[in-house]
Write an enzyme that holds these catalytic residues in place. Structure first.
Site, PDB file in Angstrom:
ATOM      1  N   TRP A  31       8.997  13.329   7.859  1.00  0.00           N
ATOM      2  CA  TRP A  31       8.826  13.197   6.411  1.00  0.00           C
ATOM      3  C   TRP A  31       7.345  12.972   6.139  1.00  0.00           C
ATOM      4  O   TRP A  31       6.708  12.180   6.835  1.00  0.00           O
ATOM      5  CB  TRP A  31       9.660  12.022   5.904  1.00  0.00           C
ATOM      6  CG  TRP A  31       9.818  11.997   4.419  1.00  0.00           C
ATOM      7  CD1 TRP A  31       9.115  11.230   3.547  1.00  0.00           C
ATOM      8  CD2 TRP A  31      10.721  12.769   3.630  1.00  0.00           C
ATOM      9  NE1 TRP A  31       9.522  11.464   2.260  1.00  0.00           N
ATOM     10  CE2 TRP A  31      10.523  12.428   2.278  1.00  0.00           C
ATOM     11  CE3 TRP A  31      11.676  13.729   3.934  1.00  0.00           C
ATOM     12  CZ2 TRP A  31      11.227  12.991   1.241  1.00  0.00           C
ATOM     13  CZ3 TRP A  31      12.388  14.292   2.900  1.00  0.00           C
ATOM     14  CH2 TRP A  31      12.163  13.922   1.568  1.00  0.00           C
ATOM     15  N   SER A  65      10.860   7.860   8.337  1.00  0.00           N
ATOM     16  CA  SER A  65      10.358   6.577   8.844  1.00  0.00           C
ATOM     17  C   SER A  65      11.476   5.597   9.180  1.00  0.00           C
ATOM     18  O   SER A  65      11.342   4.795  10.101  1.00  0.00           O
ATOM     19  CB  SER A  65       9.390   5.953   7.838  1.00  0.00           C
ATOM     20  OG  SER A  65       8.201   6.709   7.794  1.00  0.00           O
ATOM     21  N   PHE A  66      12.580   5.659   8.444  1.00  0.00           N
ATOM     22  CA  PHE A  66      13.694   4.756   8.724  1.00  0.00           C
ATOM     23  C   PHE A  66      14.189   4.919  10.158  1.00  0.00           C
ATOM     24  O   PHE A  66      14.594   3.951  10.795  1.00  0.00           O
ATOM     25  CB  PHE A  66      14.839   4.998   7.726  1.00  0.00           C
ATOM     26  CG  PHE A  66      15.954   4.002   7.839  1.00  0.00           C
ATOM     27  CD1 PHE A  66      15.839   2.748   7.256  1.00  0.00           C
ATOM     28  CD2 PHE A  66      17.108   4.312   8.540  1.00  0.00           C
ATOM     29  CE1 PHE A  66      16.864   1.818   7.362  1.00  0.00           C
ATOM     30  CE2 PHE A  66      18.139   3.392   8.655  1.00  0.00           C
ATOM     31  CZ  PHE A  66      18.015   2.141   8.060  1.00  0.00           C
ATOM     32  N   VAL A  90       5.447   6.258   4.166  1.00  0.00           N
ATOM     33  CA  VAL A  90       6.385   6.070   3.062  1.00  0.00           C
ATOM     34  C   VAL A  90       5.540   5.888   1.805  1.00  0.00           C
ATOM     35  O   VAL A  90       4.803   4.912   1.688  1.00  0.00           O
ATOM     36  CB  VAL A  90       7.285   4.839   3.288  1.00  0.00           C
ATOM     37  CG1 VAL A  90       8.317   4.720   2.170  1.00  0.00           C
ATOM     38  CG2 VAL A  90       7.962   4.893   4.650  1.00  0.00           C
ATOM     39  N   GLU A  94       9.418   6.025  -7.657  1.00  0.00           N
ATOM     40  CA  GLU A  94       9.842   5.415  -8.912  1.00  0.00           C
ATOM     41  C   GLU A  94      10.958   4.398  -8.743  1.00  0.00           C
ATOM     42  O   GLU A  94      11.312   3.706  -9.686  1.00  0.00           O
ATOM     43  CB  GLU A  94      10.293   6.515  -9.879  1.00  0.00           C
ATOM     44  CG  GLU A  94       9.175   7.466 -10.246  1.00  0.00           C
ATOM     45  CD  GLU A  94       9.661   8.619 -11.109  1.00  0.00           C
ATOM     46  OE1 GLU A  94      10.862   8.692 -11.423  1.00  0.00           O
ATOM     47  OE2 GLU A  94       8.817   9.458 -11.470  1.00  0.00           O
ATOM     48  N   HIS A  97      13.664   2.155  -3.448  1.00  0.00           N
ATOM     49  CA  HIS A  97      13.899   2.738  -2.130  1.00  0.00           C
ATOM     50  C   HIS A  97      12.714   2.466  -1.201  1.00  0.00           C
ATOM     51  O   HIS A  97      12.900   2.115  -0.025  1.00  0.00           O
ATOM     52  CB  HIS A  97      14.137   4.242  -2.286  1.00  0.00           C
ATOM     53  CG  HIS A  97      14.443   4.953  -1.013  1.00  0.00           C
ATOM     54  ND1 HIS A  97      15.656   4.843  -0.368  1.00  0.00           N
ATOM     55  CD2 HIS A  97      13.693   5.800  -0.268  1.00  0.00           C
ATOM     56  CE1 HIS A  97      15.635   5.581   0.724  1.00  0.00           C
ATOM     57  NE2 HIS A  97      14.454   6.181   0.809  1.00  0.00           N
ATOM     58  N   ARG A 136      -6.086   8.074   4.525  1.00  0.00           N
ATOM     59  CA  ARG A 136      -5.861   7.218   5.685  1.00  0.00           C
ATOM     60  C   ARG A 136      -5.298   7.990   6.885  1.00  0.00           C
ATOM     61  O   ARG A 136      -4.910   7.412   7.885  1.00  0.00           O
ATOM     62  CB  ARG A 136      -4.929   6.077   5.296  1.00  0.00           C
ATOM     63  CG  ARG A 136      -5.615   5.097   4.366  1.00  0.00           C
ATOM     64  CD  ARG A 136      -4.643   4.312   3.493  1.00  0.00           C
ATOM     65  NE  ARG A 136      -5.362   3.369   2.642  1.00  0.00           N
ATOM     66  CZ  ARG A 136      -5.994   3.689   1.506  1.00  0.00           C
ATOM     67  NH1 ARG A 136      -6.001   4.945   1.082  1.00  0.00           N
ATOM     68  NH2 ARG A 136      -6.624   2.769   0.796  1.00  0.00           N
TER      69      ARG A 136
END
Length: 158
Positions: A31, A65-66, A90, A94, A97, A136
């Site tokens: 992701w 990432s989860f 991540v 909005e 989550h 980054r």
């Protein structure tokens, strides 16, 4: 210190341990692949520049990432792996989550490190937007992948 005040790719090479025989797993979230791919390259290049052979760097991809925590656990339980670097991103959205995912990933990665008594490094960006992530991941604030790799190296010398 925030990365706005420090370049993520600037670190001290003092007192680095000999890692030429160490094996590193790098678990990468698919992701936000433009970001995590650049972070992986940073981590990989930093390991290579510090003496790790290509054969001693194992890449495993996960959907998001989860999933980093479980994949890190699978890698950490292997006796041939000396350190695990988790790479993810991540981006704030909005909904809440973002908060749940970031918290779960941070706790999960920490728990894996403690369970297996190995360095399991949190190389997960949690920026407010895509531009901050790119800044980054090799942009104006350096590369969090570089920082994650040098952290793994330093922890092996502890």
């Amino acid at each position: 210190m925030s990365s706005a005040d420090k370049n993520l790719s600037a670190f001290s090479k003092k007192h680095l341990p000999d890692i030429d025989t160490k094996v590193f797993a790098i678990v990468v979230s698919e992701w936000n692949e433009a970001v995590t791919g650049a972070m992986y390259e940073g981590a990989y290049n930093t390991l290579r520049e510090n003496g790790v052979t290509k054969e001693n760097i194992i890449r495993k991809d996960v959907p998001g990432s989860f999933e980093l925590s479980l994949a890190a656990q699978w890698m950490a339980k292997r006796e041939d792996i000396d350190a695990v670097i988790c790479i993810g991103c991540v981006i704030q959205g909005e909904t809440k989550h973002f908060d749940f995912i970031c918290s779960a990933v941070a706790h999960g990665i920490t728990n894996v490190s403690l369970k297996y008594d190995k360095p399991v490094i949190f190389g997960v960006l949690t920026p407010n937007n895509q531009q901050q992530a790119l800044d980054r991941a090799g942009g104006k604030h350096g590369n969090k992948g570089d920082e994650a790799a040098i952290t793994a190296i330093k922890m092996l010398g502890f």
